[in-house]
Motif scaffolding. Sequence first.
Motif, mmCIF file in Angstrom:
data_model
loop_
_atom_site.group_PDB
_atom_site.id
_atom_site.type_symbol
_atom_site.label_atom_id
_atom_site.label_comp_id
_atom_site.label_asym_id
_atom_site.label_seq_id
_atom_site.Cartn_x
_atom_site.Cartn_y
_atom_site.Cartn_z
ATOM 1 N N SER A 44 32.466 38.572 19.047
ATOM 2 C CA SER A 44 31.435 38.752 20.080
ATOM 3 C C SER A 44 31.198 40.378 20.175
ATOM 4 C CB SER A 44 31.965 38.592 21.354
ATOM 5 O OG SER A 44 32.084 37.056 21.471
ATOM 6 N N MET A 95 27.625 38.546 27.320
ATOM 7 C CA MET A 95 28.128 37.433 26.550
ATOM 8 C C MET A 95 29.294 36.859 27.349
ATOM 9 S SD MET A 95 26.956 37.322 23.467
ATOM 10 C CE MET A 95 28.345 37.003 22.150
ATOM 11 N N TYR A 129 20.893 35.201 19.418
ATOM 12 C CA TYR A 129 21.770 36.434 20.014
ATOM 13 C C TYR A 129 20.658 37.772 20.299
ATOM 14 C CZ TYR A 129 26.218 34.466 19.583
ATOM 15 O OH TYR A 129 27.294 33.688 19.636
#
Length: 400
Positions: free
Chosen positions: A123, A238, A326
Amino acid sequence: MEIPSRFKTNTSSFHHYWTAGAGVELLKKLPKQPDLREANKLVPYLFNCDEPADELVRKLHQQVGFGKGQQLLRAYLVAPENVDEPYREALDTFFSSIESSPSWLNWELLESGIAVSQRAGLSGLIVLRDYCLMGGYESAAINKPLIYTGALKKGAVKRLADTVDFWVDIMENGSLKSGQIGYQKVMETRMIHAFSRINILAKTDWDKNEWGLPLNQWDMLATNLGFSLVFIVGLQRMKFQILPEEITAVLHLWKYIGYLLGIPLQLLPDTEQQAIEALYYWTMTQKEGDADSRLLAQALQEEPIAAYYPESALGRKMMREIHLYYNHFLLGSYSCRLLGLDTTRIGAIAYLNVLKNKMRNNKSRLTQQRQLLINKGRAEQMEVKRIYLTYNNRENNKQH
């Protein structure tokens, strides 16, 4: 006071960030709205550069060639006595101005910042690529050195591989101590900046009245904030939990890295509030993105297709869609439209990673589980670095 034409109140991308995007929550952490007139005090930094590094490049890299200069720099960091004069004298002079362990540095806090970055795992690399790097293209000015050094021709694949290699190496435990790989990588990067600046000014039509100096100290601060505060915000988007003391640790880590890169200490923030103010002043006085910004964004969008992993064409197309998801998830549709990015539907499968982060938050509070998450995250990052270096080296060997 000399003011470059790039210095203007932003009314598009960054204005939207602070009025309708992630910046809204950041401003709530401040006692009052920052006064944009305070940014005028920072304008001189657009014309300030890293003079010690520039001087070393003139005395070393420009005399023996860039590659040989970097070799001598690495050799000096291992054993200064093995570097011949006059190059050792130039290196002695440069490093005499740097304290490898200054009085304000807290190594334990710095290592805590590294632990947060390691725990971020895959991430963390996604945030760096799809939020920090892509979002940075929303400013025309800070990216002009990339254009003038031919970054578009070299391609986004190599640029991204170099960034991953740099970031993963400096996020190794103990790597920022003098003589270690992270310290070496930071110093090599500092020389790259100086070498690029000198050559841009000497060999191109760079307009200082328009852009200030290339890789100036205020833009360097903005890049530092991208790796620290913006990175933190991206992880939080996130659903990755970061405690207040961990935010301070990440900022301290990047304060030291910024110091090693030649950014004046008085510019580098110690607290989240100081970092938010610093980001506000820089972003809100930025000229909006231009055609070059969109070209850089387009190149990064297509990077998975041009990359050498996954090996199947279908796999690379899917990777492109995931990164596009994303981009939209982290930056928002407004910024993505300004950058000319495509939309995606099938990339939404990537949201599973966000849910995984959310599920891990409870585990991250337990000391034993937390260390397991740090180890797992670090392994993910090392594997991504291995993939980038393996497949890029394979392609480079084909070309030669």
